[in-house]
Structures are given as C-alpha cells and as structure tokens.
Design an enzyme around this catalytic site. Structure first.
Site, short mmCIF file in Angstrom:
data_model
loop_
_atom_site.label_atom_id
_atom_site.label_comp_id
_atom_site.label_asym_id
_atom_site.label_seq_id
_atom_site.Cartn_x
_atom_site.Cartn_y
_atom_site.Cartn_z
N SER A 165 1.79 23.17 -93.34
CA SER A 165 1.97 23.72 -94.69
C SER A 165 0.79 23.26 -95.54
O SER A 165 -0.35 23.19 -95.03
CB SER A 165 3.32 23.25 -95.24
N SER A 166 1.03 22.94 -96.79
CA SER A 166 -0.08 22.55 -97.68
C SER A 166 0.50 21.91 -98.93
O SER A 166 1.62 22.25 -99.35
CB SER A 166 -0.88 23.79 -98.09
N TYR B 177 -0.16 32.43 -101.00
CA TYR B 177 -0.41 31.29 -100.09
C TYR B 177 0.53 30.12 -100.42
O TYR B 177 1.19 29.57 -99.54
CB TYR B 177 -1.87 30.86 -100.24
N LYS C 88 3.61 28.93 -98.00
CA LYS C 88 3.57 27.57 -97.44
C LYS C 88 4.85 26.83 -97.80
O LYS C 88 5.33 25.99 -97.04
CB LYS C 88 2.34 26.82 -97.98
N1 LIG Z 1 -8.67 23.13 -95.34
C1 LIG Z 1 -7.84 22.64 -96.23
O1 LIG Z 1 -8.23 22.07 -97.26
C2 LIG Z 1 -6.35 22.75 -96.00
C3 LIG Z 1 -5.49 22.07 -96.87
C4 LIG Z 1 -4.13 22.18 -96.68
C5 LIG Z 1 -3.62 22.93 -95.66
N2 LIG Z 1 -4.49 23.59 -94.82
C6 LIG Z 1 -3.91 24.38 -93.75
O2 LIG Z 1 -4.40 23.91 -92.51
C7 LIG Z 1 -4.46 25.00 -91.57
C8 LIG Z 1 -5.86 25.09 -90.98
O3 LIG Z 1 -6.77 25.36 -92.00
P1 LIG Z 1 -8.33 25.03 -91.85
O4 LIG Z 1 -8.85 25.03 -93.25
O5 LIG Z 1 -8.51 23.86 -90.99
O6 LIG Z 1 -8.94 26.21 -90.97
P2 LIG Z 1 -9.43 27.71 -91.20
O7 LIG Z 1 -10.80 27.73 -91.71
O8 LIG Z 1 -8.37 28.44 -91.97
O9 LIG Z 1 -9.47 28.23 -89.66
C9 LIG Z 1 -8.37 28.09 -88.87
C10 LIG Z 1 -8.52 28.58 -87.46
O10 LIG Z 1 -7.63 29.69 -87.35
C11 LIG Z 1 -8.27 30.80 -86.71
N3 LIG Z 1 -7.64 32.00 -87.29
C12 LIG Z 1 -7.71 32.43 -88.57
N4 LIG Z 1 -7.00 33.56 -88.72
C13 LIG Z 1 -6.48 33.85 -87.49
C14 LIG Z 1 -5.65 34.90 -86.99
N5 LIG Z 1 -5.20 35.89 -87.80
N6 LIG Z 1 -5.28 34.88 -85.69
C15 LIG Z 1 -5.71 33.89 -84.86
N7 LIG Z 1 -6.49 32.87 -85.29
C16 LIG Z 1 -6.87 32.85 -86.58
C17 LIG Z 1 -9.74 30.60 -87.02
O11 LIG Z 1 -10.59 31.22 -86.06
P3 LIG Z 1 -11.01 32.80 -86.17
O12 LIG Z 1 -11.52 33.00 -87.55
O13 LIG Z 1 -12.03 32.99 -85.11
O14 LIG Z 1 -9.75 33.57 -85.92
C18 LIG Z 1 -9.85 29.08 -86.93
O15 LIG Z 1 -9.93 28.67 -85.59
C19 LIG Z 1 -4.02 26.24 -92.35
O16 LIG Z 1 -2.64 26.46 -92.16
C20 LIG Z 1 -4.28 25.85 -93.79
O17 LIG Z 1 -3.48 26.57 -94.71
C21 LIG Z 1 -5.83 23.52 -94.97
#
Ligand SMILES: NC(=O)c1ccc[n+]([C@@H]2O[C@H](COP(=O)([O-])OP(=O)(O)OC[C@H]3O[C@@H](n4cnc5c(N)ncnc54)[C@H](OP(=O)(O)O)[C@@H]3O)[C@@H](O)[C@H]2O)c1
Length: 253
Positions: free
Chosen positions: A138-139, A152, A156
């Site tokens: 989640s987030s 979003y 979440k």
């Molecule tokens: N980054 C933050 O600050 C943060 C904070 C809180 C929560 N989160 C949560 O943590 C999780 C990961 O986020 P992140 O920021 O690390 O990564 P991200 O940049 O969102 O990338 C995530 C991964 O998911 C793949 N992906 C995206 N859309 C897809 C789809 N429709 N089908 C299959 N694969 C898909 C991407 O590869 P492709 O593009 O090649 O598909 C990549 O490998 C998410 O749930 C996000 O909401 C992130």
C-alpha cells in the site's frame, strides 16, 4: 536471526525496478525461488538472469497485470513452474496522477483488482504451503492526506481493508496476510526522481517532512517485506506496517 525463507517459492508482481526489484533480490539472497513479471521484456530477462546468478530458480515473464486473463494464466503457470507458491507480493501500482475518471478505473484495475486476482488465483497454493504469506504494498498516501484527493490514495486505502479482512478469512489455513505502507522511497528511475525534476518545490517540501532529512530506499522496504513474508513473523497477520522513516505524523493506536 534465520528468517526461515530458504527453499520457499515467491511470486512478486512488478519486480524489475524499485521496491519490487529490491524484494526479489533480497528473497533470492535468502534462498527463495522467485517468479516475477513486468511489461518491459528486456528488463524482465535481465532481472531473471540476475536472480538465477544467485543460485535460485527464477522465472520471469512479460505480463501486464491489467489484462486479467493473461495475468491469471501467468500466475497459475508460474506456480506450476516453481512447484508451488508460499509467498505472494502484490507490488504493481498504476501510480498517482491528477484525477480524471480514467485514473480511477486504472487505479482500481491495477492496484486493487490485480491484488485481489492474485490472492484468489494463488490461494490454493498458499494453503498447501502450510506457511503461506501474502504481502500487499500500500502507501502512506492511504493513511494521511497527501497532495490531492487522488484515486491512488483511495485505492491504496482499499487494499489495507482488503488485506485485514482476507487475513481473517484465510487464517484457518495458516495463510497470513499483511499490508505495508512505505513512505516516499527514492531510487533512480523512480517517481521521486521524476518529481525532483518536474516539481522541485514539492520534492523539497516532502523531504523536509522526513524527520532525519532523507527519503527511504527500496532495500529498506524489502527488508520489512521479507520479514512479513517469512515464517519468522508467524504471529503477524492482518497488520498494516508503516515503514515511512517518520513521514506520517498521525498517532495510531
Ligand atoms: N516509490 C515510492 O515512493 C512508493 C511509496 C509508497 C508506496 N509505493 C508503492 O510501492 C510499489 C512499487 O513502487 P515503485 O515506486 O518501487 O516502482 P514503480 O516505478 O512503480 O515500478 C514498479 C514495477 O512494476 C512494473 N509494472 C508497472 N506497471 C505494470 C503493469 N501494469 N503490469 C506489470 N508490471 C508493471 C514496472 O515495470 P514495467 O514498467 O516494465 O511494467 C516495475 O518493474 C507500488 O505499489 C507503489 O505504489 C511506492
């Protein structure tokens, strides 16, 4: 502490970058066989090869989790290829964005439905495990007001409620279900690097909200996920773990 992960089998969605990538790297380092997906084929192949180089079985595929039928077929095939599934990590998100109805559908289909479909498709395998564990990403956007009223944030939040209720439903099968709320996580190619380039003021204000003045890293989230996924956290189910480096300010009992 031995997490007891060696020999387990995990399926992680969206594992070629950022948090998902850190999760599969850490699980593989702990001796877990891993199935993963993402949309970019080269990145899937590179990640799969890197995991295999750690000496575990790794199977990767180019799958868009928004395609329900293709996604479910991939889950079933991956569990078969791995010889079962003990751990499911629902990591993919459609991300934030200023809202149109299109965003609401996208976040519903990707954040919520891909998680629900994954839990449903893999539940028989998780039950067979005897130590099944689901971790839903989640987030902090779900638990405190953040930026704007976005799909979003709301989707979440839905995941946290789903996680808690599923945990009650499948506890009798020794399947645990937990969610985790990371705060802002910085990595090259990630959302916060992009925000830094496009909206420096917002980036800097967010950084100032971190008590020790830094964002989290994907590795720091992965360590929490690995613990929740592992038999070492056997008493933890139905929990929502906030791993935000002090970003949120609310007092929660
Ligand atoms: N980054 C933050 O600050 C943060 C904070 C809180 C929560 N989160 C949560 O943590 C999780 C990961 O986020 P992140 O920021 O690390 O990564 P991200 O940049 O969102 O990338 C995530 C991964 O998911 C793949 N992906 C995206 N859309 C897809 C789809 N429709 N089908 C299959 N694969 C898909 C991407 O590869 P492709 O593009 O090649 O598909 C990549 O490998 C998410 O749930 C996000 O909401 C992130």
């Amino acid at each position: 502490m031995d997490l007891g992960l060696r020999g387990k089998k995990a399926i992680v969605t969206g594992a070629t970058r950022g948090i998902g990538r850190a999760i599969v790297d850490l699980l593989a380092a702990e001796g877990v066989d891993v199935g993963l997906c993402a949309r970019n084929e080269d990145e899937v192949n590179d990640t799969t090869a890197a995991l295999k180089a750690r000496g575990v079985n790794a199977v990767g595929a180019c799958v868009n989790v928004r395609d329900g039928d293709g996604y479910k077929a991939w889950l079933e095939k991956t569990a078969t290829d791995l010889g079962g599934c003990d751990i499911f990590v629902a990591n993919v998100s459609a991300g934030g964005g200023m809202d149109s109805e299109k965003n609401w559908w996208k976040n519903f289909e990707i954040d919520v439905l891909h998680t629900v479909r994954g839990c449903e498709a893999l539940m028989e395998h998780l039950k067979k495990s005897g130590q099944g564990s689901v971790v839903i990403i989640s987030s902090t956007n779900a638990i405190e007001t953040f930026a704007a009223p976005m799909a979003y944030n709301a989707m979440k939040a839905a995941l946290i409620t789903y996680s808690k209720q599923l945990s009650q439903f499948v506890g009798k099968f020794n399947v645990r279900v937990n969610s985790i709320c990371p705060g802002p996580i910085y990595f090259e190619g990630g959302a916060w690097e992009m925000i830094k380039g496009t909206n420096q003021k917002f980036h800097d204000a967010t950084l100032r909200a971190m008590p020790n003045g830094r964002f989290g890293t994907p590795d720091e989230v992965a360590r929490v996920v690995a613990f929740l996924a592992s038999p070492a956290s056997s008493l933890v189910t139905g929990a929502n773990v906030v791993a935000d480096n002090g970003f949120t300010k609310g007092v929660r009992f």
